[in-house]
Design an enzyme around this catalytic site. Structure first.
Site, PDB file in Angstrom:
ATOM      1  N   ARG A   1     -33.395  42.655 -41.628  1.00 58.06           N
ATOM      2  CA  ARG A   1     -32.574  41.693 -42.482  1.00 58.06           C
ATOM      3  C   ARG A   1     -33.710  40.545 -42.749  1.00 58.06           C
ATOM      4  O   ARG A   1     -32.968  39.738 -42.973  1.00 58.06           O
ATOM      5  CB  ARG A   1     -31.343  41.582 -41.787  1.00 58.06           C
ATOM      6  CG  ARG A   1     -30.200  42.022 -41.579  1.00 58.06           C
ATOM      7  CD  ARG A   1     -29.899  43.160 -42.300  1.00 58.06           C
ATOM      8  NE  ARG A   1     -28.944  44.517 -41.654  1.00 58.06           N
ATOM      9  CZ  ARG A   1     -28.971  45.795 -42.033  1.00 58.06           C
ATOM     10  NH1 ARG A   1     -30.426  46.381 -41.867  1.00 58.06           N
ATOM     11  NH2 ARG A   1     -28.407  46.565 -41.280  1.00 58.06           N
TER      12      ARG A   1
ATOM     13  N   ALA B   1     -32.125  37.144 -43.385  1.00 55.87           N
ATOM     14  CA  ALA B   1     -31.319  35.896 -42.151  1.00 55.87           C
ATOM     15  C   ALA B   1     -32.241  35.097 -41.204  1.00 55.87           C
ATOM     16  O   ALA B   1     -31.470  35.295 -40.143  1.00 55.87           O
ATOM     17  CB  ALA B   1     -31.506  37.410 -41.440  1.00 55.87           C
TER      18      ALA B   1
ATOM     19  N   LEU C   1     -34.037  32.618 -39.009  1.00 57.73           N
ATOM     20  CA  LEU C   1     -35.503  33.347 -38.069  1.00 57.73           C
ATOM     21  C   LEU C   1     -35.678  34.224 -37.217  1.00 57.73           C
ATOM     22  O   LEU C   1     -34.590  34.754 -36.888  1.00 57.73           O
ATOM     23  CB  LEU C   1     -35.445  31.440 -37.471  1.00 57.73           C
ATOM     24  CG  LEU C   1     -36.774  31.642 -36.178  1.00 57.73           C
ATOM     25  CD1 LEU C   1     -37.578  31.300 -36.536  1.00 57.73           C
ATOM     26  CD2 LEU C   1     -35.696  30.068 -35.363  1.00 57.73           C
TER      27      LEU C   1
ATOM     28  N   LEU D   1     -34.431  35.571 -34.394  1.00 52.77           N
ATOM     29  CA  LEU D   1     -34.472  35.013 -32.680  1.00 52.77           C
ATOM     30  C   LEU D   1     -34.960  35.597 -31.617  1.00 52.77           C
ATOM     31  O   LEU D   1     -35.206  34.674 -30.841  1.00 52.77           O
ATOM     32  CB  LEU D   1     -32.607  35.389 -33.236  1.00 52.77           C
ATOM     33  CG  LEU D   1     -32.390  34.179 -34.230  1.00 52.77           C
ATOM     34  CD1 LEU D   1     -30.512  34.839 -34.117  1.00 52.77           C
ATOM     35  CD2 LEU D   1     -32.016  32.994 -33.913  1.00 52.77           C
TER      36      LEU D   1
ATOM     37  N   GLY E   1     -32.888  29.566 -41.511  1.00 54.87           N
ATOM     38  CA  GLY E   1     -33.941  29.846 -42.342  1.00 54.87           C
ATOM     39  C   GLY E   1     -34.883  30.753 -43.927  1.00 54.87           C
ATOM     40  O   GLY E   1     -35.027  29.850 -44.848  1.00 54.87           O
TER      41      GLY E   1
ATOM     42  N   GLU F   1     -32.967  27.912 -46.454  1.00 54.72           N
ATOM     43  CA  GLU F   1     -34.074  27.038 -46.322  1.00 54.72           C
ATOM     44  C   GLU F   1     -35.394  27.722 -47.399  1.00 54.72           C
ATOM     45  O   GLU F   1     -36.176  26.570 -47.597  1.00 54.72           O
ATOM     46  CB  GLU F   1     -34.513  27.209 -44.948  1.00 54.72           C
ATOM     47  CG  GLU F   1     -33.707  26.729 -44.058  1.00 54.72           C
ATOM     48  CD  GLU F   1     -35.089  25.794 -42.593  1.00 54.72           C
ATOM     49  OE1 GLU F   1     -34.704  26.625 -41.604  1.00 54.72           O
ATOM     50  OE2 GLU F   1     -34.933  25.103 -42.332  1.00 54.72           O
TER      51      GLU F   1
ATOM     52  N   GLU G   1     -27.009  27.282 -36.760  1.00 55.46           N
ATOM     53  CA  GLU G   1     -27.989  27.104 -36.018  1.00 55.46           C
ATOM     54  C   GLU G   1     -27.311  26.536 -35.036  1.00 55.46           C
ATOM     55  O   GLU G   1     -27.224  26.079 -33.912  1.00 55.46           O
ATOM     56  CB  GLU G   1     -28.822  26.282 -36.052  1.00 55.46           C
ATOM     57  CG  GLU G   1     -29.917  26.541 -37.055  1.00 55.46           C
ATOM     58  CD  GLU G   1     -29.879  27.217 -38.595  1.00 55.46           C
ATOM     59  OE1 GLU G   1     -28.590  27.129 -39.431  1.00 55.46           O
ATOM     60  OE2 GLU G   1     -31.037  27.194 -39.785  1.00 55.46           O
TER      61      GLU G   1
ATOM     62  N   ARG H   1     -25.640  29.235 -32.144  1.00 58.92           N
ATOM     63  CA  ARG H   1     -27.331  29.659 -31.467  1.00 58.92           C
ATOM     64  C   ARG H   1     -27.690  28.903 -31.213  1.00 58.92           C
ATOM     65  O   ARG H   1     -28.510  29.207 -29.784  1.00 58.92           O
ATOM     66  CB  ARG H   1     -28.736  30.238 -32.517  1.00 58.92           C
ATOM     67  CG  ARG H   1     -27.558  31.015 -33.738  1.00 58.92           C
ATOM     68  CD  ARG H   1     -27.281  32.486 -33.191  1.00 58.92           C
ATOM     69  NE  ARG H   1     -26.609  33.273 -34.671  1.00 58.92           N
ATOM     70  CZ  ARG H   1     -25.819  34.051 -35.138  1.00 58.92           C
ATOM     71  NH1 ARG H   1     -24.848  34.390 -33.577  1.00 58.92           N
ATOM     72  NH2 ARG H   1     -25.623  34.849 -35.939  1.00 58.92           N
TER      73      ARG H   1
HETATM   74  C1  1HE Z   1     -31.910  40.156 -36.530  1.00 61.00           C
HETATM   75  C2  1HE Z   1     -31.552  38.666 -37.092  1.00 61.00           C
HETATM   76  C3  1HE Z   1     -32.411  37.987 -36.705  1.00 61.00           C
HETATM   77  C4  1HE Z   1     -30.671  40.403 -38.012  1.00 61.00           C
HETATM   78  N1  1HE Z   1     -33.273  37.566 -36.314  1.00 61.00           N
HETATM   79  N2  1HE Z   1     -32.848  40.049 -35.560  1.00 61.00           N
HETATM   80  N3  1HE Z   1     -29.542  34.055 -38.326  1.00 61.00           N
HETATM   81  C5  1HE Z   1     -28.717  34.025 -37.912  1.00 61.00           C
HETATM   82  O1  1HE Z   1     -28.267  33.870 -37.339  1.00 61.00           O
HETATM   83  C6  1HE Z   1     -27.897  35.836 -38.598  1.00 61.00           C
HETATM   84  C7  1HE Z   1     -28.120  36.976 -37.805  1.00 61.00           C
HETATM   85  N4  1HE Z   1     -27.806  37.872 -38.455  1.00 61.00           N
HETATM   86  C8  1HE Z   1     -26.628  37.718 -38.765  1.00 61.00           C
HETATM   87  O2  1HE Z   1     -26.094  37.266 -39.006  1.00 61.00           O
HETATM   88  C9  1HE Z   1     -26.544  40.062 -39.396  1.00 61.00           C
HETATM   89  O3  1HE Z   1     -27.639  39.950 -38.520  1.00 61.00           O
HETATM   90  C10 1HE Z   1     -26.406  39.608 -41.238  1.00 61.00           C
HETATM   91  C11 1HE Z   1     -25.302  38.229 -41.990  1.00 61.00           C
HETATM   92  C12 1HE Z   1     -27.845  38.484 -41.685  1.00 61.00           C
HETATM   93  C13 1HE Z   1     -26.250  40.896 -41.403  1.00 61.00           C
HETATM   94  O4  1HE Z   1     -25.372  41.936 -41.038  1.00 61.00           O
HETATM   95  P1  1HE Z   1     -25.935  43.394 -40.987  1.00 61.00           P
HETATM   96  O5  1HE Z   1     -24.729  43.799 -40.429  1.00 61.00           O
HETATM   97  O6  1HE Z   1     -25.971  43.779 -42.352  1.00 61.00           O
HETATM   98  O7  1HE Z   1     -27.278  43.269 -39.889  1.00 61.00           O
HETATM   99  P2  1HE Z   1     -26.735  43.236 -38.222  1.00 61.00           P
HETATM  100  O8  1HE Z   1     -26.591  45.542 -37.484  1.00 61.00           O
HETATM  101  O9  1HE Z   1     -26.197  42.762 -37.688  1.00 61.00           O
HETATM  102  O10 1HE Z   1     -29.067  43.573 -38.393  1.00 61.00           O
HETATM  103  C14 1HE Z   1     -29.541  44.563 -38.165  1.00 61.00           C
HETATM  104  C15 1HE Z   1     -30.967  44.203 -37.419  1.00 61.00           C
HETATM  105  O11 1HE Z   1     -31.244  43.294 -37.597  1.00 61.00           O
HETATM  106  C16 1HE Z   1     -30.233  44.543 -35.853  1.00 61.00           C
HETATM  107  O12 1HE Z   1     -30.962  44.629 -34.841  1.00 61.00           O
HETATM  108  P3  1HE Z   1     -30.861  46.732 -33.931  1.00 61.00           P
HETATM  109  O13 1HE Z   1     -32.063  46.554 -33.353  1.00 61.00           O
HETATM  110  O14 1HE Z   1     -29.534  45.927 -33.565  1.00 61.00           O
HETATM  111  O15 1HE Z   1     -31.274  47.094 -35.405  1.00 61.00           O
HETATM  112  C17 1HE Z   1     -30.065  42.795 -35.480  1.00 61.00           C
HETATM  113  O16 1HE Z   1     -30.234  42.393 -33.940  1.00 61.00           O
HETATM  114  C18 1HE Z   1     -31.465  42.489 -36.379  1.00 61.00           C
HETATM  115  N5  1HE Z   1     -31.312  41.022 -36.782  1.00 61.00           N
HETATM  116  N6  1HE Z   1     -30.548  39.238 -38.413  1.00 61.00           N
HETATM  117  C19 1HE Z   1     -33.447  38.965 -35.369  1.00 61.00           C
HETATM  118  N7  1HE Z   1     -32.148  36.366 -37.590  1.00 61.00           N
HETATM  119  C20 1HE Z   1     -36.868  27.883 -38.779  1.00 61.00           C
HETATM  120  S1  1HE Z   1     -35.734  27.365 -38.098  1.00 61.00           S
HETATM  121  C21 1HE Z   1     -34.203  28.439 -38.980  1.00 61.00           C
HETATM  122  C22 1HE Z   1     -32.955  28.704 -37.970  1.00 61.00           C
HETATM  123  C23 1HE Z   1     -32.489  29.507 -38.447  1.00 61.00           C
HETATM  124  O17 1HE Z   1     -32.606  30.317 -39.437  1.00 61.00           O
HETATM  125  S2  1HE Z   1     -30.676  30.104 -37.892  1.00 61.00           S
HETATM  126  C24 1HE Z   1     -30.506  31.647 -38.306  1.00 61.00           C
HETATM  127  C25 1HE Z   1     -30.790  32.337 -37.633  1.00 61.00           C
END
Ligand code: 1HE
Length: 265
Positions: free
Chosen positions: A32, A68, A70, A72, A115, A118, A138, A141
């Protein structure tokens, strides 16, 4: 022509030049478009290249989601100092978008989360389609914004609304985010790229000095006192008038060779 943004092998950011507009595609759809350290460097390289080759830029996400936020998985393994340096690197790279040499549009579909929001907040224009949604998870998380959001998002939508998003996990649609000032152009589903490219092409036609001043002088003037801001404005305005570009563009209008401003239809 689509080419990789860095020599690092896998193409995390696609790069295409369409006329004077550089199109950057976040290209990690299987995650994502979550941003890892290597991904930030690919964004950096592509932004620098765009500044050399284009007059405006557009950033979009391959797949259904803009970004999506950072990565994580990578983040959870980091020692404190690496987390600080990582955040500072995001600031530098997103800063090159916010206060660089060319204007940027983000074309947002799906998630613009953490992010990802951002990154969008560092572009001057945000176009978002009906599939777009905005969140700052955030708090859920156990982390904090680190990509400039506490400054950029807070100034864009206001600190109270940002607190609401971070404390309650509230998720907003494109039209809701437009009402909050975080989206410039809400568009129907599937139209974000088309509209974003129109806007970028239009911005690319402006005088480069004016674009540079809009990008670099306006946010600085917003940080100044009124008196300092007004003084700085006069300096920038008088410099702009001295450019050959301004002379020719003003002459073109007076000789009826330039477009008039059209009232909205
Ligand atoms: C990820 C990430 C990620 C997805 N880091 N791997 N961001 C978040 O907290 C958002 C987290 N993501 C989500 O809530 C959802 O993935 C989405 C709403 C964006 C998309 O949902 P969906 O159903 O289309 O996809 P999915 O099945 O959740 O994710 C597909 C894969 O992407 C899955 O990995 P897989 O190995 O199981 O296939 C997920 O783990 C992976 N994935 N998002 C790592 N963010 C500089 S500071 C900034 C601070 C922040 O950004 S905090 C917010 C972080």
């Amino acid at each position: 022509m689509t080419v990789t943004a860095s020599d690092a092998g896998e193409s995390l950011v696609t790069y295409e030049l369409q006329g004077d507009v550089a199109i950057l595609g976040l290209n990690r759809p299987e995650k994502r478009n979550a941003i890892s350290d290597r991904f930030v460097e690919a964004i950096h390289d592509a932004v620098m290249r765009a500044q050399r080759e284009a007059k405006a830029g557009l950033i979009h996400g391959h797949g259904k989601h803009f970004c999506a936020g950072l990565d994580l998985g990578e983040h959870s393994e980091k020692p404190l100092i690496d987390a600080v340096l990582g955040s500072r690197r995001w600031h530098a790279v997103f800063g090159a978008i916010e206060r660089g040499t060319i204007p940027w549009v983000s074309a947002i579909t799906g998630a613009a989360v953490g992010g990802g929001f951002e990154l969008a907040a560092s572009t001057q224009i945000r176009v978002a389609d009906e599939t777009a949604f905005f969140a700052l998870p955030e708090g859920q998380r156990g982390i904090f914004v680190g990509g400039g959001g506490s400054v950029r998002i807070s100034r864009l939508i206001g600190p109270a609304r940002m607190q609401d998003m971070m404390l309650t996990g509230r998720v907003l649609t494109a039209t809701e985010m437009e009402a909050w000032g975080g989206v410039s152009y809400p568009v129907p589903a599937g139209k974000a790229m088309e509209r974003g490219l129109e806007i970028a092409a239009r911005m690319a036609q402006n005088a480069p000095f004016t674009n540079y001043a809009v990008i670099n002088a306006l946010p600085r003037i917003a940080d100044m006192s009124s008196e300092d801001g007004l003084f700085a404005e006069s300096m920038v305005a008088s410099l702009a008038t001295q450019t050959e570009d301004a002379k020719e563009r003003l002459r073109a209008f007076l000789e009826k060779r330039a477009d008039k401003v059209q009232a909205p239809k």
